[in-house]
Design a protein around this motif. Sequence first.
Motif, PDB file in Angstrom:
ATOM      1  N   VAL A  49      13.666 -24.553 -14.187  1.00 32.06           N
ATOM      2  CA  VAL A  49      14.389 -23.333 -13.803  1.00 32.06           C
ATOM      3  C   VAL A  49      13.393 -22.200 -13.565  1.00 32.06           C
ATOM      4  CG1 VAL A  49      16.020 -21.563 -14.589  1.00 32.06           C
ATOM      5  CG2 VAL A  49      16.539 -23.982 -14.937  1.00 32.06           C
ATOM      6  N   LYS A  50      12.417 -22.056 -14.466  1.00 31.22           N
ATOM      7  CA  LYS A  50      11.412 -21.004 -14.310  1.00 31.22           C
ATOM      8  C   LYS A  50      10.587 -21.211 -13.047  1.00 31.22           C
ATOM      9  CE  LYS A  50      11.065 -20.007 -19.234  1.00 31.22           C
ATOM     10  NZ  LYS A  50      10.243 -20.093 -20.438  1.00 31.22           N
ATOM     11  N   GLN A  51      10.281 -22.463 -12.712  1.00 29.58           N
ATOM     12  CA  GLN A  51       9.523 -22.731 -11.484  1.00 29.58           C
ATOM     13  C   GLN A  51      10.339 -22.348 -10.247  1.00 29.58           C
ATOM     14  OE1 GLN A  51       6.238 -23.716 -11.127  1.00 29.58           O
ATOM     15  NE2 GLN A  51       6.707 -23.099  -9.035  1.00 29.58           N
TER      16      GLN A  51
ATOM     17  N   ASP B  52      10.201 -18.655  -9.996  1.00 34.10           N
ATOM     18  CA  ASP B  52       8.895 -18.234  -9.459  1.00 34.10           C
ATOM     19  C   ASP B  52       8.809 -18.455  -7.958  1.00 34.10           C
ATOM     20  OD1 ASP B  52       8.090 -17.498 -11.993  1.00 34.10           O
ATOM     21  OD2 ASP B  52       6.903 -19.324 -12.337  1.00 34.10           O
ATOM     22  N   ASP B  53       9.556 -19.441  -7.465  1.00 32.30           N
ATOM     23  CA  ASP B  53       9.580 -19.725  -6.029  1.00 32.30           C
ATOM     24  C   ASP B  53      10.524 -18.802  -5.256  1.00 32.30           C
ATOM     25  OD1 ASP B  53       7.767 -21.765  -6.474  1.00 32.30           O
ATOM     26  OD2 ASP B  53       9.292 -23.358  -6.476  1.00 32.30           O
ATOM     27  N   GLY B  54      11.175 -17.857  -5.971  1.00 32.56           N
ATOM     28  CA  GLY B  54      12.002 -16.863  -5.294  1.00 32.56           C
ATOM     29  C   GLY B  54      13.495 -17.032  -5.454  1.00 32.56           C
TER      30      GLY B  54
ATOM     31  N   GLN C 164      21.447 -19.656  -6.591  1.00 40.09           N
ATOM     32  CA  GLN C 164      20.267 -20.135  -5.882  1.00 40.09           C
ATOM     33  C   GLN C 164      19.591 -21.268  -6.654  1.00 40.09           C
ATOM     34  OE1 GLN C 164      18.197 -16.414  -5.484  1.00 40.09           O
ATOM     35  NE2 GLN C 164      19.021 -16.039  -3.436  1.00 40.09           N
ATOM     36  N   ILE C 165      19.588 -21.170  -7.978  1.00 38.59           N
ATOM     37  CA  ILE C 165      19.052 -22.255  -8.802  1.00 38.59           C
ATOM     38  C   ILE C 165      19.893 -23.510  -8.592  1.00 38.59           C
ATOM     39  CG2 ILE C 165      18.662 -23.053 -11.173  1.00 38.59           C
ATOM     40  CD1 ILE C 165      16.640 -20.913 -10.316  1.00 38.59           C
TER      41      ILE C 165
END
Length: 91
Positions: A14-16, A19-21, A27-28
Amino acid sequence: MYVCSCFGITEQQVKQHADDGRCTPRQIASACKAGTDCGSCVKRIQSLLGRGAGCATRSKLEPAEDTPAPAVLVRTEPPGTRPEAPGTRAA
């Protein structure tokens, strides 16, 4: 640690994605399906995303401090009148 047990998505994943916007749970979900089955992980995803200004999309949506607030238009009707709802006729 797993965030979404339905699809096996971890906090790190989720954090990655963040980080990708990807800045919102929706969006996740589009990126990895987390939150689209039982929905019990959505609040955890929201907490991982936080409300900081780290998201480029979020900073684009928020007006700059020196930008004046937009004007608000208010429709007023003369006393004793009531506008008809669209698609209705007076009897």
